[in-house]
Design a protein around this motif. Structure first.
Motif, PDB file in Angstrom:
ATOM      1  N   LYS A 352      41.798  40.358  50.174  1.00  0.00           N
ATOM      2  CA  LYS A 352      42.746  40.955  49.482  1.00  0.00           C
ATOM      3  C   LYS A 352      42.642  42.349  49.616  1.00  0.00           C
ATOM      4  CE  LYS A 352      43.119  40.567  44.922  1.00  0.00           C
ATOM      5  NZ  LYS A 352      43.295  39.883  43.556  1.00  0.00           N
ATOM      6  N   GLY A 410      43.050  41.972  37.245  1.00  0.00           N
ATOM      7  CA  GLY A 410      41.847  42.860  36.980  1.00  0.00           C
ATOM      8  C   GLY A 410      40.611  42.146  36.317  1.00  0.00           C
ATOM      9  N   GLY A 412      38.941  39.473  37.752  1.00  0.00           N
ATOM     10  CA  GLY A 412      37.861  38.629  38.629  1.00  0.00           C
ATOM     11  C   GLY A 412      36.675  39.637  38.454  1.00  0.00           C
ATOM     12  N   LEU A 413      36.520  40.592  38.693  1.00  0.00           N
ATOM     13  CA  LEU A 413      34.973  41.233  38.686  1.00  0.00           C
ATOM     14  C   LEU A 413      34.328  41.118  37.248  1.00  0.00           C
ATOM     15  CD1 LEU A 413      35.553  44.247  40.997  1.00  0.00           C
ATOM     16  CD2 LEU A 413      34.423  42.260  41.441  1.00  0.00           C
TER      17      LEU A 413
HETATM   18  P1  ADP Z   1      42.002  41.906  40.950  1.00  0.00           P
HETATM   19  O1  ADP Z   1      42.620  40.720  40.374  1.00  0.00           O
HETATM   20  O2  ADP Z   1      43.187  43.240  40.576  1.00  0.00           O
HETATM   21  O3  ADP Z   1      41.427  41.679  42.207  1.00  0.00           O
HETATM   22  P2  ADP Z   1      39.486  42.582  40.111  1.00  0.00           P
HETATM   23  O4  ADP Z   1      38.457  42.470  38.810  1.00  0.00           O
HETATM   24  O5  ADP Z   1      38.596  41.312  41.141  1.00  0.00           O
HETATM   25  O6  ADP Z   1      40.607  42.355  39.682  1.00  0.00           O
HETATM   26  O7  ADP Z   1      39.036  43.744  40.961  1.00  0.00           O
HETATM   27  C1  ADP Z   1      39.183  44.985  40.014  1.00  0.00           C
HETATM   28  C2  ADP Z   1      39.720  46.073  41.013  1.00  0.00           C
HETATM   29  O8  ADP Z   1      38.490  46.442  41.940  1.00  0.00           O
HETATM   30  C3  ADP Z   1      40.903  45.578  42.003  1.00  0.00           C
HETATM   31  O9  ADP Z   1      42.036  46.100  41.382  1.00  0.00           O
HETATM   32  C4  ADP Z   1      40.655  46.545  43.342  1.00  0.00           C
HETATM   33  O10 ADP Z   1      41.425  47.590  43.060  1.00  0.00           O
HETATM   34  C5  ADP Z   1      39.140  46.981  42.978  1.00  0.00           C
HETATM   35  N1  ADP Z   1      38.363  45.884  44.263  1.00  0.00           N
HETATM   36  C6  ADP Z   1      37.993  44.788  44.091  1.00  0.00           C
HETATM   37  N2  ADP Z   1      37.169  44.247  44.967  1.00  0.00           N
HETATM   38  C7  ADP Z   1      37.811  45.228  46.133  1.00  0.00           C
HETATM   39  C8  ADP Z   1      37.363  45.235  47.457  1.00  0.00           C
HETATM   40  N3  ADP Z   1      36.594  44.404  48.033  1.00  0.00           N
HETATM   41  N4  ADP Z   1      37.645  46.456  48.110  1.00  0.00           N
HETATM   42  C9  ADP Z   1      38.386  47.299  47.595  1.00  0.00           C
HETATM   43  N5  ADP Z   1      38.681  47.354  46.102  1.00  0.00           N
HETATM   44  C10 ADP Z   1      38.158  46.199  45.384  1.00  0.00           C
END
Ligand code: ADP
Length: 448
Positions: A352, A410, A412-413
């Motif tokens: 993504k 925001g 997932g992580l």
């Molecule tokens: P989202 O649904 O926005 O992807 P996440 O919790 O998965 O939510 O990620 C939080 C934020 O961390 C994202 O909005 C993105 O900006 C950043 N992010 C996550 N993974 C990556 C990655 N592999 N490379 C760059 N930015 C990332």
């Protein structure tokens, strides 16, 4: 509490002092009598040694007739007064002479101890020596001390009560501070208040510190909860507003079938966003509440990663590549279904936020007691200032960065981090803007 302790302390003090006084009276009476007896016997025996006969006549020159409050009288065997104070003889003449016997008598309300001793002589008539000791005098002194103590007792108790109250007040100060702080926090005045008893190693200080740690955690939880509710309402507000606006426009205004179709598509899209948000939230809440139980078992991590990567191959964006470096037969304690969510999420994010035609690489490294899973990409990267925040709920670096690709929530992580924590593992990120990002997950091979 202070008053209670003071009263109890004073009562205890009074009881102890009364007990000591009674004990002293009893012991002093006993000591007076027994030491008086010993003294009396000693003087009488000493005088008996000095009884002598000179040319058939009794020689009493060396006898001490009054020594250490003891009067000495000399009698013939048939009770005839030979020497010593006539006054004393008058008082005790009616008491029969009894060899080596201590008797206590009371004359005119004065207590005496009498001791008679028979001095035998082969050539002359035997004589009796009588020693007399007044014990009332000594008892009176002791009784005087006792009465003075008894009279001053209330003063002592008052001083001890005041002292005890002050000591209790000082020692209760930290507790009072704790109560006041807890009350203020519970009344919702200020959650950032702390007891802060300062340095100290005693139990009360430790309790205060423990409370402070607890208050900090509660505050964090409360703020997180508050932030969470506000974030959820904020996230739901936009799709709801769009849906309502579309409905209002097409229900009340004459719009063409085509426009209605477009509106329905917009509503469907917003509905899907809401559905995704609700299911992501539900997953997080389930993990937080422990509804979704973690089931750790020794699993083949190599196999799990290989399976996930094979599945992801079907979902790859055009021209993108999924690379793997997964040694076989690496086992570790994990929950199979939860770990699938973690890895899929990281791979998904890699694409993504990756560049078109870029790659995502999954590697596995076997360490001594741990295993290291890394998911890296050559995508847009994350700025240093955002790295510490990307695991926060609803945190998104910049939604515009994903261009036309799907919009994230925001969440997932935060779910990934929560699951890794449930595995007693660690997660950390390395990233450079424009060059790419690597997520590392360290898991323990065995979790007790
Ligand atoms: P989202 O649904 O926005 O992807 P996440 O919790 O998965 O939510 O990620 C939080 C934020 O961390 C994202 O909005 C993105 O900006 C950043 N992010 C996550 N993974 C990556 C990655 N592999 N490379 C760059 N930015 C990332």
């Amino acid at each position: 509490m202070k008053l209670k302790i003071t009263i109890l302390n004073s009562l205890l003090m009074s009881l102890i002092v009364c007990f000591i006084l009674c004990f002293m009276v009893y012991v002093s009476d006993f000591v007076i009598v027994s030491s008086g007896e010993n003294q009396l016997k000693f003087i009488v025996h000493e005088n008996a040694e000095e009884v002598d006969w000179d040319d058939g006549a009794l020689d009493l020159d060396d006898i001490e007739f009054y020594e250490n409050s003891i009067s000495t009288l000399i009698y013939s065997v048939d009770g005839y007064h030979l020497a010593g104070s006539k006054e004393d003889h008058g008082l005790f003449s009616s008491i029969p002479l009894q060899n080596m016997k201590v008797s206590s008598v009371s004359v005119d309300k004065v207590d005496y101890l009498l001791y008679d001793f028979l001095v035998e002589s082969r050539k002359h008539d035997d004589v009796f020596i009588r020693g007399i000791l007044s014990v009332t005098e000594i008892s009176q002194t002791v009784n005087m001390i006792f009465f003075i103590t008894l009279i001053t007792l209330p003063l002592f108790i008052l001083i001890s009560a005041v002292g005890s109250y002050l000591i209790t007040k000082i020692s209760m100060k930290p507790l009072t501070k704790m109560i006041e702080t807890a009350e203020m926090i519970s009344q919702g005045e200020d959650l950032s208040l702390r007891i802060q008893l300062g340095s100290g190693r005693d139990e009360v200080h430790k309790l205060g510190d423990t409370f402070d740690v607890m208050f900090t955690k509660l505050e964090e939880l409360f703020l997180a909860e508050k932030q969470f509710s506000s974030d959820v309402s904020h996230e739901l507000r936009t799709p709801t507003a769009v849906i309502l606006a579309e409905c209002e426009c097409h229900l009340h205004e004459n719009t063409t079938a085509e426009e209605k179709q477009e509106a329905l598509e917009v509503i469907e899209k917003q509905g899907k966003i809401m559905q995704q948000l609700i299911s992501a939230l539900l997953n997080l809440v389930r993990l937080d509440n422990g509804v979704e139980k973690i089931d750790l078992a020794n699993e083949d991590l190599s196999e799990l990663l290989t399976v996930i990567c094979e599945e992801q191959l079907h979902l790859l964006p055009e021209k993108s590549r999924l690379l793997t470096e997964i040694p076989e037969n690496i086992h570790c304690a994990l929950d199979y279904s939860l770990m699938i969510r973690v890895i899929s999420n990281l791979i998904h994010n890699g694409f993504k936020y990756g560049k078109s035609g870029g790659f995502v690489k999954v590697t596995l490294e076997n360490q001594k007691e741990k295993v290291l899973i890394s998911v890296s990409d050559d995508g847009i990267g994350i700025g240093e200032e955002h790295i510490g925040k990307i695991f926060h709920r609803f945190y998104q670096v910049d939604t515009a960065r994903t261009e036309e690709k799907e919009v994230g929530m925001g969440l997932g992580l935060s779910m990934v981090e929560r699951i890794v924590k449930l595995h007693h593992g660690e997660i950390f990120v390395e990233s450079e803007l424009g060059k790419g990002t690597t997520f590392h997950i360290l898991l323990k091979k065995e979790v007790i």
